[in-house]
Design a protein around this motif. Structure first.
Motif, PDB file in Angstrom:
ATOM      1  N   GLN A  94       0.848  -1.189   0.000  1.00 44.20           N
ATOM      2  CA  GLN A  94       0.000   0.000   0.000  1.00 44.20           C
ATOM      3  C   GLN A  94       0.888   1.245   0.000  1.00 44.20           C
ATOM      4  O   GLN A  94       1.775   1.377   0.843  1.00 44.20           O
ATOM      5  CB  GLN A  94      -0.908  -0.002   1.230  1.00 44.20           C
ATOM      6  N   ARG A  95       0.633   2.135  -0.944  1.00 40.86           N
ATOM      7  CA  ARG A  95       1.434   3.354  -1.049  1.00 40.86           C
ATOM      8  C   ARG A  95       0.527   4.577  -1.048  1.00 40.86           C
ATOM      9  O   ARG A  95      -0.608   4.526  -1.525  1.00 40.86           O
ATOM     10  CB  ARG A  95       2.276   3.343  -2.342  1.00 40.86           C
ATOM     11  N   PHE A  96       1.059   5.677  -0.523  1.00 40.12           N
ATOM     12  CA  PHE A  96       0.326   6.923  -0.568  1.00 40.12           C
ATOM     13  C   PHE A  96       0.307   7.455  -1.996  1.00 40.12           C
ATOM     14  O   PHE A  96       1.271   7.287  -2.753  1.00 40.12           O
ATOM     15  CB  PHE A  96       0.980   7.972   0.339  1.00 40.12           C
ATOM     16  N   SER A  97      -0.780   8.103  -2.359  1.00 45.91           N
ATOM     17  CA  SER A  97      -0.838   8.767  -3.662  1.00 45.91           C
ATOM     18  C   SER A  97       0.004  10.044  -3.597  1.00 45.91           C
ATOM     19  O   SER A  97       0.409  10.499  -2.523  1.00 45.91           O
ATOM     20  CB  SER A  97      -2.283   9.113  -4.021  1.00 45.91           C
ATOM     21  N   THR A  98       0.263  10.629  -4.766  1.00 45.27           N
ATOM     22  CA  THR A  98       1.030  11.874  -4.804  1.00 45.27           C
ATOM     23  C   THR A  98       0.338  12.976  -4.016  1.00 45.27           C
ATOM     24  O   THR A  98       0.974  13.738  -3.288  1.00 45.27           O
ATOM     25  CB  THR A  98       1.215  12.318  -6.261  1.00 45.27           C
ATOM     26  N   ALA A  99      -0.989  13.041  -4.145  1.00 47.59           N
ATOM     27  CA  ALA A  99      -1.743  14.069  -3.422  1.00 47.59           C
ATOM     28  C   ALA A  99      -1.664  13.844  -1.911  1.00 47.59           C
ATOM     29  O   ALA A  99      -1.537  14.797  -1.132  1.00 47.59           O
ATOM     30  CB  ALA A  99      -3.197  14.065  -3.876  1.00 47.59           C
ATOM     31  N   GLU A 100      -1.726  12.577  -1.490  1.00 44.52           N
ATOM     32  CA  GLU A 100      -1.635  12.281  -0.063  1.00 44.52           C
ATOM     33  C   GLU A 100      -0.262  12.636   0.489  1.00 44.52           C
ATOM     34  O   GLU A 100      -0.140  13.185   1.593  1.00 44.52           O
ATOM     35  CB  GLU A 100      -1.942  10.805   0.180  1.00 44.52           C
ATOM     36  N   LEU A 101       0.798  12.320  -0.286  1.00 41.65           N
ATOM     37  CA  LEU A 101       2.145  12.672   0.155  1.00 41.65           C
ATOM     38  C   LEU A 101       2.315  14.180   0.249  1.00 41.65           C
ATOM     39  O   LEU A 101       2.940  14.693   1.189  1.00 41.65           O
ATOM     40  CB  LEU A 101       3.183  12.091  -0.821  1.00 41.65           C
ATOM     41  N   ALA A 102       1.760  14.899  -0.729  1.00 40.37           N
ATOM     42  CA  ALA A 102       1.860  16.359  -0.699  1.00 40.37           C
ATOM     43  C   ALA A 102       1.137  16.924   0.522  1.00 40.37           C
ATOM     44  O   ALA A 102       1.633  17.848   1.175  1.00 40.37           O
ATOM     45  CB  ALA A 102       1.271  16.953  -1.985  1.00 40.37           C
ATOM     46  N   GLY A 103      -0.025  16.347   0.837  1.00 37.65           N
ATOM     47  CA  GLY A 103      -0.766  16.804   2.000  1.00 37.65           C
ATOM     48  C   GLY A 103      -0.023  16.536   3.299  1.00 37.65           C
ATOM     49  O   GLY A 103       0.027  17.392   4.198  1.00 37.65           O
ATOM     50  N   LEU A 104       0.569  15.348   3.410  1.00 34.42           N
ATOM     51  CA  LEU A 104       1.333  15.017   4.612  1.00 34.42           C
ATOM     52  C   LEU A 104       2.565  15.911   4.749  1.00 34.42           C
ATOM     53  O   LEU A 104       2.902  16.362   5.837  1.00 34.42           O
ATOM     54  CB  LEU A 104       1.749  13.544   4.575  1.00 34.42           C
ATOM     55  N   SER A 105       3.222  16.150   3.614  1.00 39.76           N
ATOM     56  CA  SER A 105       4.409  17.002   3.643  1.00 39.76           C
ATOM     57  C   SER A 105       4.051  18.413   4.072  1.00 39.76           C
ATOM     58  O   SER A 105       4.754  19.038   4.884  1.00 39.76           O
ATOM     59  CB  SER A 105       5.078  17.018   2.259  1.00 39.76           C
TER      60      SER A 105
END
Length: 336
Positions: A94-105
């Motif tokens: 399971q991997r985070f989507s690009t949008a999810e990674l951007a939000g977490l960052s």
């Protein structure tokens, strides 16, 4: 909740922890599983027999054999050992989507300025593990202390003094009554009263924290400080390079300048019809004017009129400078 419902929830909970454990320990005996989880051996057997009836629907929305859990029946029935031969997607990473990674960052960057040192270090490690970017590390200790000082002053309507460098490099010393500290598009801002205007009304301005230096609590009010430090002509005048309260601007953007919208956090799809119009929040009008002026014909300001006029004035001044340069060049060239 009834006793029957409670029992069903317990069976489900046990199945959810049993499956990954058996996947990690193939061939474990029923007795060892029962001992590990502290449950009766018969409960383990009942749960294992249920697994071939559990799965996820496939592309056809049906539960085909490949979409159900499966076990090694022979080993289970003959040797009382449990091995799952089809784990139905448990091996998928399971991997985070690009949008999810951007939000977490973005969230980690937001928290980094507020967290104490040990937690800020944990946020940095987490950002590195996620691979979603590096947590902002610029003067973190001083920056966090500055935010704490500003908020403390804002709580009792106190004032602060600081040296400020505007977008154009103009330096000044300011005394501001703190009203609000906030983050917009990853940048921290201070909003407050910075003296009075020509009509004697409070002059509210917004300053970027990363352009502030030597921040300290002040015992003087902004009006008194301005009276002591400024000339009468400058009391009613504010440099156009200082940040005002963010305003909403309507942009019309061509495809070649899509980066302008993305800089404001706008999401663009592949099927977008160019040019596109968007409402964006702008904290620094002078910076937007310079940016738009560098993209002639690709970005238009539709509203408000004040920003349109600022872009037009910037263009007129640039043309005037260009005309003066051409005239000077022609005057210096030898006559034929």
């Amino acid at each position: 909740m009834s006793d029957q419902s409670n029992a069903a929830m317990q069976r489900l909970g046990f199945a959810l922890v049993l499956v990954p454990w058996v996947v990690a320990n193939p061939g474990a005996t029923v007795e060892s599983i029962a001992e590990w989880f502290g449950v009766p051996a018969e409960q383990v057997r009942d749960t294992v027999r249920m697994l071939p009836l559990v799965g996820v629907p496939g592309d056809s929305a049906a539960y085909d054999p490949g979409n159900l859990f499966d076990i090694d029946y022979d080993d289970f029935e003959l040797n009382d050992r449990v091995t799952i031969t089809n784990s139905v997607g448990l091996n998928h990473v399971q991997r985070f989507s690009t949008a999810e990674l951007a939000g977490l960052s973005a969230a980690l960057n937001y928290l980094a300025a507020l967290l104490p040192d040990e937690r800020r270090a944990a946020a940095t490690r987490l950002a590195a593990r996620l691979g979603g970017g590096t947590v902002t590390a610029r003067s973190e200790g001083r920056f966090a202390e500055t935010i704490a000082l500003l908020r403390a002053c804002g709580a009792d309507r106190g004032a602060v003094e600081f040296d400020y460098t505007s977008a154009s490099g103009h330096r000044s010393h300011r005394t501001v009554t703190v009203e609000r500290v906030r983050m917009t598009q990853g940048i921290w801002y201070l909003s407050g009263v910075d003296g009075v205007d020509g009509a004697g009304l409070p002059r509210r301005r917004t300053f970027r924290l990363d352009r502030m230096a030597a921040v300290a609590r002040s015992e003087r009010s902004p009006i008194a400080a301005e009276h002591d430090q400024a000339t009468p002509a400058s009391v009613a005048t504010v440099s156009g390079d200082d940040e005002a309260e963010p305003i909403t601007v309507t942009l019309e953007v061509q495809a070649e300048a899509a980066g302008v919208l993305m800089a404001f956090g706008e999401r663009l799809t592949d099927d977008v019809s160019w040019p596109v119009r968007r409402l964006v929040r702008v904290a620094s009008v002078p910076a937007l004017v310079r940016h738009v002026s560098s993209l002639p014909g690709r970005v238009r300001i539709l509203a408000p009129a004040s920003v349109r006029e600022a872009v037009a004035d910037h263009a007129r001044r640039a043309l005037a400078v260009s005309a003066d340069a051409e005239n000077a060049s022609s005057d210096e060239s030898p006559a034929e």
